[in-house]
Enzyme design. Structure first.
Site, mmCIF file in Angstrom:
data_model
loop_
_atom_site.group_PDB
_atom_site.id
_atom_site.type_symbol
_atom_site.label_atom_id
_atom_site.label_comp_id
_atom_site.label_asym_id
_atom_site.label_seq_id
_atom_site.Cartn_x
_atom_site.Cartn_y
_atom_site.Cartn_z
ATOM 1 N N GLU A 196 -7.261 25.355 -44.608
ATOM 2 C CA GLU A 196 -7.027 25.710 -43.216
ATOM 3 C C GLU A 196 -6.061 26.883 -43.122
ATOM 4 O OE1 GLU A 196 -7.898 26.266 -40.424
ATOM 5 O OE2 GLU A 196 -7.742 24.460 -39.184
ATOM 6 N N HIS A 249 -13.446 18.198 -40.952
ATOM 7 C CA HIS A 249 -12.892 16.896 -41.333
ATOM 8 C C HIS A 249 -12.717 15.989 -40.115
ATOM 9 C CE1 HIS A 249 -8.935 17.643 -39.578
ATOM 10 N NE2 HIS A 249 -9.004 18.871 -40.097
#
Length: 209
Positions: free
Chosen positions: A83, A12
């Protein structure tokens, strides 16, 4: 002979915590303006590429990167792409953690109240199995630490070896094979040629958020 499939990994774009060097796990933080700009640059970088499947983490920063890169309509949300859960270390910097716990290493010690290395490895192995079953190229939007573990496991290395794979925001990497599917290989790593650099994260944080 038909070409072997490849897995494109996209981290990202930049967030406010990337700049400050804070560990960003499950906090659903948004991209900065530059983070969005670099996600748009990914769109240009991937122009013309086609994928059998596109997978994305449920978190906003990954989904927004996916959308701006032009693949939001094709993306499937995969919770295994989240994550690392940093637990008590969420929002903290490595340097501050090591003042309390000298020598702490995420890839060896995990996080109190969060995920162990083994837990993240298990998630990465599930993703690896799904990716290897696809007959075609796959694009994955996820996060720095998780993608590093996924790359290590793709190569059949211990999860702890992910400490050696630095990964920048909005960078593109490619996993694949050499001669056959029995020979997993890394074809490209941390390609950030398309990324506009206006800020540089603290040295201890680069590639670790």
């Amino acid at each position: 002979m038909a070409s072997l499939p490849e897995v494109y990994l996209a981290r990202h774009g930049e967030t406010a915590w990337t700049i400050t060097g804070q560990h960003t796990g499950r906090t659903d933080i948004r991209l900065t303006a530059r983070g969005e700009q670099n996600a748009l640059s990914l769109c240009l970088r991937l122009q013309g590429a086609t994928f059998t499947r596109v997978l994305v983490s449920p978190l906003t920063r990954a989904r927004r990167t996916c959308e701006l890169a032009g693949f939001g309509g094709q993306a499937e949300i995969d919770p295994d792409l989240l994550e690392w859960d940093y637990g008590q270390y969420e929002g903290r910097r490595t340097a501050d953690i090591r003042q309390e716990r000298p020598g702490w290493d995420l890839f060896r010690d995990g996080c109190p109240g969060g995920e162990s290395v083994e837990a993240v490895r298990t998630r990465a192995d599930r993703v690896r199995a799904r990716l290897r079953a696809v007959d075609g190229n796959v694009l994955v939007f996820s996060h720095g630490h998780f993608l590093r573990v996924l790359a290590a496991r793709w190569l059949d290395l211990p999860a702890g070896d992910a400490r050696h794979f630095v990964l920048s925001t909005a960078a593109l990497s490619i996993l694949g094979y050499e001669h056959t599917r029995d020979e997993p290989a890394m074809r490209l790593w941390n390609d950030a040629r398309h990324v506009v650099e206006a800020h540089r994260a603290p040295m201890e944080a680069r590639g670790n958020l």
